[in-house]
Scaffold this active site. Structure first.
Site, PDB file in Angstrom:
ATOM      1  N   ASP A 166       0.862  -1.185   0.000  1.00 49.24           N
ATOM      2  CA  ASP A 166       0.000   0.000   0.000  1.00 49.24           C
ATOM      3  C   ASP A 166       0.898   1.234   0.000  1.00 49.24           C
ATOM      4  O   ASP A 166       1.538   1.549   1.017  1.00 49.24           O
ATOM      5  CB  ASP A 166      -0.901   0.012   1.235  1.00 49.24           C
ATOM      6  CG  ASP A 166      -1.993  -1.046   1.187  1.00 49.24           C
ATOM      7  OD1 ASP A 166      -1.804  -2.071   0.497  1.00 49.24           O
ATOM      8  OD2 ASP A 166      -3.025  -0.861   1.847  1.00 49.24           O
ATOM      9  N   LYS A 229      -7.098   3.441  -3.214  1.00 49.38           N
ATOM     10  CA  LYS A 229      -7.527   3.421  -1.812  1.00 49.38           C
ATOM     11  C   LYS A 229      -7.732   4.853  -1.337  1.00 49.38           C
ATOM     12  O   LYS A 229      -6.961   5.745  -1.705  1.00 49.38           O
ATOM     13  CB  LYS A 229      -6.452   2.702  -1.001  1.00 49.38           C
ATOM     14  CG  LYS A 229      -6.622   2.702   0.511  1.00 49.38           C
ATOM     15  CD  LYS A 229      -5.464   1.935   1.151  1.00 49.38           C
ATOM     16  CE  LYS A 229      -5.451   2.065   2.673  1.00 49.38           C
ATOM     17  NZ  LYS A 229      -4.286   1.361   3.266  1.00 49.38           N
ATOM     18  N   LYS A 265     -10.547   0.327  -2.319  1.00 45.54           N
ATOM     19  CA  LYS A 265     -10.422   0.118  -0.880  1.00 45.54           C
ATOM     20  C   LYS A 265     -10.730   1.398  -0.120  1.00 45.54           C
ATOM     21  O   LYS A 265      -9.899   2.310  -0.081  1.00 45.54           O
ATOM     22  CB  LYS A 265      -9.018  -0.378  -0.531  1.00 45.54           C
ATOM     23  CG  LYS A 265      -8.794  -0.604   0.978  1.00 45.54           C
ATOM     24  CD  LYS A 265      -7.391  -1.132   1.251  1.00 45.54           C
ATOM     25  CE  LYS A 265      -7.104  -1.238   2.752  1.00 45.54           C
ATOM     26  NZ  LYS A 265      -5.736  -1.753   3.020  1.00 45.54           N
TER      27      LYS A 265
END
Length: 329
Positions: A166, A229, A265
């Site tokens: 991430d 995300k 996400k």
């Protein structure tokens, strides 16, 4: 609900989908992206009231939500013991007696998300489970460390066994409208990941406008992101429904043009079961059932799991229990 199918899809996205290779930066497409804030907020505000599921259907949707959780600990006082407890919860996210009453087997979360130093204990604790370890990287959460160090950090996390990375983007590129710099950064991060799955964290609460969110989403997907995300969870404003609507419509547009499915996400601030149901309904309406699998949708959360488990116990027994009966480590 066939939870056997769900457990099988709780794996890295590139296993079941052709991986997004990215494309050349299309500045005309990026600059054409707009966001009608009033219409977006109106659409988001109506969703919780229009989409409500009850009884067995609600239990099934909550079980689906569990399979899409990136169970997360990102604290300065993380220890190997805490991570091992979290991984035990990832393997067995709901008490066995409740799963037995619901007729469910093989339920797992989507991933366990940790800092780089906690990758080794997480990998060891999850061995044989099929649950990947996601590591936050690139100077998380601010993304302001020297660029070579951010790229090197990705390589170290991949080497340590992380199955997902991430990354955080440089917000200044978005705020300055420097889309070429954001694209080049994303390409470098993607190259450093190699075959490892990469999620691009936009930190939407710090991007200023929904239009910037739309444009940053497109640029990151053009740069090769497997997932986009919302947040690090450390900003003042994290995942919201309006931001989610903007990002998933960018995902839809990218899929229509490129043929590649990009995951989504939402992270930060999602702690209640009813909120998880609303996000799942939004994904179903905007992107369709294919995105309701953990290879294309994740919640970045920790306390969310505890509330879902309480709701499932209420469904089984008719009574709410105290929170400590559903500890998450």
């Amino acid at each position: 609900m066939d939870m056997t199918e769900t457990s099988h899809t709780a794996q890295l996205p590139q296993v079941s989908e052709p991986r997004n290779p990215g494309m050349a930066l299309d500045l005309d497409w990026v600059r054409a992206a707009q966001a009608n804030r009033s219409a977006i907020e109106r659409r988001a505000a109506t969703l919780p009231g229009r989409r409500s599921v009850k009884k067995d259907y609600q239990a099934a949707w909550l079980l689906k939500a569990i399979s899409c959780i990136d169970l997360t600990t990102l604290s300065g006082d993380d220890t190997a013991a805490r991570v091992r407890r979290l991984c035990a919860k990832a393997r067995q996210p709901v008490r066995p007696d409740l799963l037995q009453a619901l007729g469910i087997e093989g339920l797992r979360v989507g991933a366990v998300c940790v800092y780089h130093d906690m990758i080794a204990p997480a990998v060891a604790a999850l061995e044989g489970s099929g649950i990947p370890v996601a590591a936050v990287s690139t100077g998380f959460p601010a993304g302001l460390s020297p660029f070579p160090l951010r790229v090197a950090e990705i390589g170290e996390s991949v080497k340590a066994g992380a199955g997902e990375i991430d990354i955080v983007i440089s917000r200044r590129h978005v705020l300055e409208g420097n889309w070429q710099a954001l694209y080049d950064e994303m390409r470098s991060f993607r190259a450093a990941c190699g075959t490892t799955h990469i999620k691009a964290i936009l930190a939407t609460g710090e991007l200023g406008t929904l239009r910037n969110v739309a444009r940053a989403s497109l640029v990151c997907m053009m740069g090769g992101a497997d997932f986009i995300k919302t947040s690090t969870g450390k900003e003042a404003v994290n995942a919201t429904l309006p931001v989610s609507l903007v990002m998933i419509r960018a995902i839809r547009d990218y899929h229509e043009r490129s043929g590649y499915r990009i995951g989504y996400k939402p992270a930060g601030g999602i702690s209640k079961a009813k909120d998880a149901l609303t996000y799942l309904a939004l994904i179903k309406e905007e992107l369709g059932d294919r995105w309701l699998q953990p290879d294309l949708f994740r919640f970045g959360a920790s306390s969310l799991l505890g509330d879902i488990e309480r709701q499932l116990e209420h469904h089984v027994t008719g009574a709410y229990s105290v929170a400590y009966r559903h500890a998450i480590g």
